[in-house]
Design an enzyme around this catalytic site. Structure first.
Site, PDB file in Angstrom:
ATOM      1  N   GLY A  11       0.878  -1.177   0.000  1.00 31.44           N
ATOM      2  CA  GLY A  11       0.000   0.000   0.000  1.00 31.44           C
ATOM      3  C   GLY A  11       0.908   1.216   0.000  1.00 31.44           C
ATOM      4  O   GLY A  11       1.538   1.530   1.017  1.00 31.44           O
ATOM      5  N   GLY A  13       0.062   4.303  -0.509  1.00 31.12           N
ATOM      6  CA  GLY A  13      -0.757   5.513  -0.391  1.00 31.12           C
ATOM      7  C   GLY A  13      -0.164   6.455   0.638  1.00 31.12           C
ATOM      8  O   GLY A  13       1.056   6.492   0.840  1.00 31.12           O
ATOM      9  N   ASN A  14      -1.046   7.193   1.296  1.00 29.71           N
ATOM     10  CA  ASN A  14      -0.565   8.210   2.239  1.00 29.71           C
ATOM     11  C   ASN A  14       0.253   7.623   3.378  1.00 29.71           C
ATOM     12  O   ASN A  14       1.366   8.085   3.658  1.00 29.71           O
ATOM     13  CB  ASN A  14      -1.751   8.986   2.812  1.00 29.71           C
ATOM     14  CG  ASN A  14      -2.286  10.001   1.823  1.00 29.71           C
ATOM     15  OD1 ASN A  14      -1.564  10.455   0.933  1.00 29.71           O
ATOM     16  ND2 ASN A  14      -3.547  10.363   1.970  1.00 29.71           N
ATOM     17  N   GLY A  16       1.474   4.418   3.700  1.00 28.14           N
ATOM     18  CA  GLY A  16       2.570   3.567   3.231  1.00 28.14           C
ATOM     19  C   GLY A  16       3.772   4.371   2.752  1.00 28.14           C
ATOM     20  O   GLY A  16       4.922   4.072   3.094  1.00 28.14           O
ATOM     21  N   ASP A  35       2.139  -1.675  -4.514  1.00 30.55           N
ATOM     22  CA  ASP A  35       0.769  -1.160  -4.629  1.00 30.55           C
ATOM     23  C   ASP A  35       0.166  -1.705  -5.921  1.00 30.55           C
ATOM     24  O   ASP A  35       0.897  -2.083  -6.843  1.00 30.55           O
ATOM     25  CB  ASP A  35       0.760   0.376  -4.663  1.00 30.55           C
ATOM     26  CG  ASP A  35      -0.591   0.973  -4.256  1.00 30.55           C
ATOM     27  OD1 ASP A  35      -0.689   1.535  -3.148  1.00 30.55           O
ATOM     28  OD2 ASP A  35      -1.553   0.865  -5.060  1.00 30.55           O
ATOM     29  N   ARG A  90     -14.714   3.263  10.923  1.00 32.70           N
ATOM     30  CA  ARG A  90     -13.677   2.303  10.536  1.00 32.70           C
ATOM     31  C   ARG A  90     -14.316   0.973  10.152  1.00 32.70           C
ATOM     32  O   ARG A  90     -13.830   0.270   9.280  1.00 32.70           O
ATOM     33  CB  ARG A  90     -12.694   2.105  11.694  1.00 32.70           C
ATOM     34  CG  ARG A  90     -11.850   3.351  11.964  1.00 32.70           C
ATOM     35  CD  ARG A  90     -10.926   3.137  13.160  1.00 32.70           C
ATOM     36  NE  ARG A  90     -10.044   4.277  13.375  1.00 32.70           N
ATOM     37  CZ  ARG A  90     -10.323   5.272  14.198  1.00 32.70           C
ATOM     38  NH1 ARG A  90     -11.444   5.299  14.886  1.00 32.70           N
ATOM     39  NH2 ARG A  90      -9.465   6.278  14.354  1.00 32.70           N
ATOM     40  N   ASN A  97     -11.910  -4.319   2.938  1.00 28.19           N
ATOM     41  CA  ASN A  97     -10.500  -4.400   3.324  1.00 28.19           C
ATOM     42  C   ASN A  97     -10.081  -5.819   3.722  1.00 28.19           C
ATOM     43  O   ASN A  97      -8.915  -6.194   3.569  1.00 28.19           O
ATOM     44  CB  ASN A  97     -10.183  -3.388   4.431  1.00 28.19           C
ATOM     45  CG  ASN A  97     -10.050  -1.982   3.861  1.00 28.19           C
ATOM     46  OD1 ASN A  97     -10.052  -1.798   2.649  1.00 28.19           O
ATOM     47  ND2 ASN A  97      -9.952  -0.987   4.730  1.00 28.19           N
ATOM     48  N   ARG A 153      -1.474  10.711  20.223  1.00 30.05           N
ATOM     49  CA  ARG A 153      -2.475  11.791  20.203  1.00 30.05           C
ATOM     50  C   ARG A 153      -2.756  12.275  21.625  1.00 30.05           C
ATOM     51  O   ARG A 153      -2.782  13.473  21.901  1.00 30.05           O
ATOM     52  CB  ARG A 153      -3.764  11.282  19.533  1.00 30.05           C
ATOM     53  CG  ARG A 153      -3.590  11.126  18.032  1.00 30.05           C
ATOM     54  CD  ARG A 153      -4.841  10.615  17.341  1.00 30.05           C
ATOM     55  NE  ARG A 153      -4.661  10.715  15.893  1.00 30.05           N
ATOM     56  CZ  ARG A 153      -5.207   9.900  15.001  1.00 30.05           C
ATOM     57  NH1 ARG A 153      -5.997   8.917  15.392  1.00 30.05           N
ATOM     58  NH2 ARG A 153      -4.997  10.077  13.711  1.00 30.05           N
ATOM     59  N   HIS A 177      -9.238  -0.053  18.438  1.00 32.08           N
ATOM     60  CA  HIS A 177      -8.934   1.187  17.719  1.00 32.08           C
ATOM     61  C   HIS A 177     -10.258   1.704  17.187  1.00 32.08           C
ATOM     62  O   HIS A 177     -10.746   1.263  16.174  1.00 32.08           O
ATOM     63  CB  HIS A 177      -7.972   0.893  16.570  1.00 32.08           C
ATOM     64  CG  HIS A 177      -7.525   2.125  15.843  1.00 32.08           C
ATOM     65  ND1 HIS A 177      -7.039   3.233  16.499  1.00 32.08           N
ATOM     66  CD2 HIS A 177      -7.495   2.430  14.532  1.00 32.08           C
ATOM     67  CE1 HIS A 177      -6.719   4.165  15.606  1.00 32.08           C
ATOM     68  NE2 HIS A 177      -6.997   3.700  14.405  1.00 32.08           N
TER      69      HIS A 177
HETATM   70  O1  TXD Z   1      -4.132   3.507  13.398  1.00 29.97           O
HETATM   71  C1  TXD Z   1      -4.267   2.916  12.361  1.00 29.97           C
HETATM   72  N1  TXD Z   1      -4.151   1.599  12.331  1.00 29.97           N
HETATM   73  C2  TXD Z   1      -4.527   3.636  11.109  1.00 29.97           C
HETATM   74  C3  TXD Z   1      -5.138   2.923  10.019  1.00 29.97           C
HETATM   75  C4  TXD Z   1      -4.126   4.986  10.924  1.00 29.97           C
HETATM   76  C5  TXD Z   1      -4.250   5.573   9.692  1.00 29.97           C
HETATM   77  C6  TXD Z   1      -4.786   4.891   8.534  1.00 29.97           C
HETATM   78  N2  TXD Z   1      -5.383   3.646   8.849  1.00 29.97           N
HETATM   79  C7  TXD Z   1      -5.850   2.783   7.740  1.00 29.97           C
HETATM   80  O2  TXD Z   1      -4.734   2.440   6.907  1.00 29.97           O
HETATM   81  C8  TXD Z   1      -6.826   3.423   6.796  1.00 29.97           C
HETATM   82  O3  TXD Z   1      -8.142   3.426   7.311  1.00 29.97           O
HETATM   83  C9  TXD Z   1      -6.667   2.521   5.592  1.00 29.97           C
HETATM   84  O4  TXD Z   1      -7.410   1.326   5.773  1.00 29.97           O
HETATM   85  C10 TXD Z   1      -5.171   2.195   5.581  1.00 29.97           C
HETATM   86  C11 TXD Z   1      -4.358   3.032   4.587  1.00 29.97           C
HETATM   87  O5  TXD Z   1      -4.592   4.405   4.796  1.00 29.97           O
HETATM   88  P1  TXD Z   1      -4.023   5.493   3.752  1.00 29.97           P
HETATM   89  O6  TXD Z   1      -4.390   6.810   4.288  1.00 29.97           O
HETATM   90  O7  TXD Z   1      -2.616   5.198   3.423  1.00 29.97           O
HETATM   91  O8  TXD Z   1      -4.937   5.161   2.497  1.00 29.97           O
HETATM   92  P2  TXD Z   1      -4.599   5.419   0.945  1.00 29.97           P
HETATM   93  O9  TXD Z   1      -3.784   6.655   0.778  1.00 29.97           O
HETATM   94  O10 TXD Z   1      -5.882   5.282   0.230  1.00 29.97           O
HETATM   95  O11 TXD Z   1      -3.644   4.190   0.572  1.00 29.97           O
HETATM   96  C12 TXD Z   1      -4.089   2.880   0.458  1.00 29.97           C
HETATM   97  C13 TXD Z   1      -3.323   2.262  -0.687  1.00 29.97           C
HETATM   98  C14 TXD Z   1      -3.650   2.868  -2.059  1.00 29.97           C
HETATM   99  O12 TXD Z   1      -2.485   3.363  -2.664  1.00 29.97           O
HETATM  100  C15 TXD Z   1      -4.249   1.691  -2.828  1.00 29.97           C
HETATM  101  O13 TXD Z   1      -3.942   1.725  -4.223  1.00 29.97           O
HETATM  102  C16 TXD Z   1      -3.584   0.516  -2.139  1.00 29.97           C
HETATM  103  O14 TXD Z   1      -3.621   0.859  -0.763  1.00 29.97           O
HETATM  104  N3  TXD Z   1      -4.236  -0.757  -2.373  1.00 29.97           N
HETATM  105  C17 TXD Z   1      -3.540  -1.901  -2.532  1.00 29.97           C
HETATM  106  N4  TXD Z   1      -2.220  -2.149  -2.514  1.00 29.97           N
HETATM  107  C18 TXD Z   1      -1.822  -3.417  -2.737  1.00 29.97           C
HETATM  108  N5  TXD Z   1      -2.696  -4.436  -2.945  1.00 29.97           N
HETATM  109  C19 TXD Z   1      -4.027  -4.232  -2.971  1.00 29.97           C
HETATM  110  N6  TXD Z   1      -4.862  -5.247  -3.171  1.00 29.97           N
HETATM  111  C20 TXD Z   1      -4.502  -2.912  -2.755  1.00 29.97           C
HETATM  112  N7  TXD Z   1      -5.732  -2.338  -2.730  1.00 29.97           N
HETATM  113  C21 TXD Z   1      -5.560  -1.028  -2.492  1.00 29.97           C
END
Ligand code: TXD
Length: 311
Positions: A11, A13-14, A16, A35, A90, A97, A153, A177
């Protein structure tokens, strides 16, 4: 010379991408970013590599849409999935997810049999349990990040309220959480002094409330996406504990075997974290009310995991 630890982040994204950034800045190891979106992990890995000469790190950074590059990872951070949008809880993310995390874990464990898995994807507690089941790993090697963030926090709000350095402030937030998090003011201190001796109850209640709402407050401000700087810093604190075998006691989502009267469920508890993963769940001396809330959180998580098992 021993090779650098290998850290895979699934992942890009933000959260990762920021995990990758902080991990190489702290020189914790080489990083593989994975990703599904074509070009994104490759582009972010390349961009981060080009910050190396300036930040002075030599870590290897690789981006991929597949898993071959992830082989023999020491630590695997899983952030893949959907994030919350305004108005979503969540738990709204549960089934979608679960599918994503399940398939990611299968791909990872086929190539990294000795890794420690650090789950981040929400709903966190259920995703940790699912990842553990899919992996076939020992419970100690699958752990979730939530308590470090929730505690950070709480620490921030305490430091702001008392106008002291965040470095003076420790805090423990346990439980689930989400709505069932259990902040522990009695075990939250400023230079060793419990905050229950420094602040009136109403003030503490307000800080606890703001902590419980900490993620939603940021989702509400950002409008698209959720928090990621503090979440990724929290993940990296855990990766550091594992990669450098620090054996720090951190609030993490770990498997319970009778501690706090709770068994056979992943729950936010203080645990010692090192190279082998969770090597001990630490038991604090909780009062009746704190224990009751922790057990209630555990039962909520158990129910969510049972919903998932019906899939
Ligand atoms: O305290 C905590 N545990 C958390 C959890 C704090 C912050 C964010 N939290 C959770 O992490 C949030 O609710 C999400 O479920 C994840 C990821 O959050 P983020 O803000 O990074 O989300 P993004 O920016 O949407 O990134 C998710 C990435 C995105 O680039 C998708 O293309 C990718 O996941 N993605 C995948 N990657 C690989 N394989 C698969 N199948 C896939 N599906 C989506």
């Amino acid at each position: 010379m021993a090779a650098r630890p290998k850290i895979t982040v699934v992942g890009a994204g933000n959260v990762g991408a920021s995990v990758a950034q902080y991990a190489v800045e702290k020189e914790l190891g080489d990083v593989v970013l994975v990703d599904v979106v074509e070009g994104v992990p490759q582009g972010k890995a390349l961009d981060l590599a080009q910050a190396g000469p300036i930040h002075r790190y030599d870590a290897a950074l690789v981006g991929s849409n597949g898993y071959d590059e992830t082989g023999d990872s020491d630590v695997v951070v899983i952030t893949a999935g959907l994030a919350r949008k305004p108005g979503m809880t969540r738990d709204d993310l549960l089934f979608k997810n679960a599918e994503i995390v399940g398939s990611v874990v299968e791909q990872i464990v086929a190539r990294s049999k000795n890794a420690i898995l650090v789950l981040v994807t929400n709903p966190l507690d259920a995703m940790v349990q699912l990842a553990w089941k899919k992996s076939g790993f020992q419970t100690a090697r699958v752990v979730g990040m939530a308590g470090v963030l929730d505690s950070a926090r709480f620490r921030t709000f305490i430091a702001q309220e008392l106008q002291v350095s965040v470095e003076n402030v420790t805090a423990f937030v346990l439980g689930g959480h989400g709505d069932t998090m259990v902040p522990l003011p009695r075990y939250s201190t400023v230079a060793g002094i419990p905050i229950t001796e420094l602040l009136p109850k109403e003030k503490i209640d307000a800080l606890v409330q703001r902590t419980a709402n900490g993620g939603a407050e940021i989702v509400g401000l950002l409008k698209t996406g959720s928090a990621y700087y503090a979440p990724s810093a929290s993940v990296v604190a855990m990766v550091n504990a594992i990669a450098n075998d620090t054996r720090e006691i951190l609030p993490v989502c770990a498997w319970t075997t009778g501690q706090y009267g709770v068994s056979d469920v992943y729950l936010g508890v203080p645990a010692r974290l090192g190279r082998a993963g969770v090597d001990e769940v630490v038991e604090l001396d909780l009062n009746e009310d704190e224990l009751a809330r922790l057990r209630e959180a555990a039962e909520g998580i158990r129910a969510k995991c049972e919903d998932l098992a019906k899939l």
